[in-house]
Enzyme design. Structure first.
Site, short mmCIF file in Angstrom:
data_model
loop_
_atom_site.label_atom_id
_atom_site.label_comp_id
_atom_site.label_asym_id
_atom_site.label_seq_id
_atom_site.Cartn_x
_atom_site.Cartn_y
_atom_site.Cartn_z
N MET A 245 7.94 35.92 25.76
CA MET A 245 7.33 37.18 25.27
C MET A 245 6.51 37.85 26.21
SD MET A 245 5.02 37.41 21.92
CE MET A 245 6.24 37.24 20.59
N CYS A 246 6.73 39.17 26.50
CA CYS A 246 5.79 39.59 27.16
C CYS A 246 4.32 39.69 26.57
CB CYS A 246 6.05 41.20 27.38
SG CYS A 246 7.73 41.30 28.16
#
Length: 263
Positions: A1-2
């Site tokens: 996940m960014c």
């Protein structure tokens, strides 16, 4: 996940404190090592720093951390690549012009089977689903309002409509700003807080650093901070429910709409 970070204020404010903790998530306190970027609105202009290197080790990030750029709207992103190679052209945030204003966009998530038709006015430079989504958003706005920007309420309603359709393809957490407002959409994970008087001290989660905001603010200042996960461990962060679009203006929540994802 960014990782996403946004700031919306009623007076020009620097993001050095929040960015110090945020930057550490790019390879030091988390495993996001596929680049980072930050965009500051200054009047009608945008100052953008991008680097495909991990933010924790980036000399450019070190410069930004010590450079007190004051802005009403800021969007930052730390990338963990899902689609698109690790290159500068795939580094968020992305910038385009619409209605004589710059728009800035950063995305956290992964969109599957997503190939929207584009008119050709806005085209991706890189090969990420994120940039395609941004071009699709602006393309839709330009077609829907060919004579110029609509009233804020009409713009918000149109964004909600388009965003809901895009989110049906997967995770679509994003931040979007035209320098006047900052829009945040939660598909899975996003939170925010509003700092205003009486100001207190805040302590970062990712660095042993405390800032007493009462010493650097005036009673009328107000700052909204949006992040993927809380940046501080002694403040109350409000989760943004999945399927929610929020508009921030002058450091406060302006409009909120929650819907059923996929509809």
């Amino acid at each position: 996940m960014c990782q996403l970070l946004g700031m919306n204020c009623n007076v020009p404010t620097d993001i050095c404190f929040s960015f110090t903790g945020f930057r550490a998530r790019g390879g030091r306190t988390d495993h996001h090592r596929d680049g980072w970027g930050i965009a500051f609105f200054e009047g009608r202009g945008v100052r953008v720093f991008l680097d495909p290197q991990p933010s924790a080790d980036s000399p450019i990030a070190e410069l930004v951390r010590h450079y007190p750029i004051r802005s009403l709207n800021v969007i930052a992103h730390i990338r963990k690549a899902t689609q698109g190679v690790v290159r500068l052209e795939n580094t968020h945030p992305f910038v385009r012009e619409l209605w004589g204003r710059y728009w800035v966009f950063a995305h956290n998530g992964n969109l599957l089977d997503y190939a929207p038709p584009l008119s050709g006015r806005f085209l991706p430079v890189g090969d990420t689903d994120s940039e395609r989504a941004f071009c699709h958003l602006l393309d839709t706005l330009a077609r829907r309002f060919p004579d110029g920007p609509p009233a804020p309420a009409a713009l918000f309603a149109t964004l909600r409509e388009v965003v809901g359709k895009i989110a049906a393809h997967g995770e679509f957490n994003f931040l979007l700003s035209n320098g006047e407002r900052l829009y945040a959409h939660a598909s899975t994970r996003l939170c925010h807080l509003v700092r205003q008087a009486p100001f207190a001290a805040a302590h970062l989660c990712d660095e042993d650093l405390t800032m007493d905001f009462s010493e650097v603010t005036t009673p009328r200042d107000r700052v909204a901070v949006i992040a993927t996960t809380p940046l501080t461990d002694n403040e109350t962060w409000t989760p943004i429910p999945p399927g929610t679009l929020v508009s921030f203006c002058e450091g406060a929540v302006e409009e909120v709409q929650t819907y059923t994802l996929g509809k």
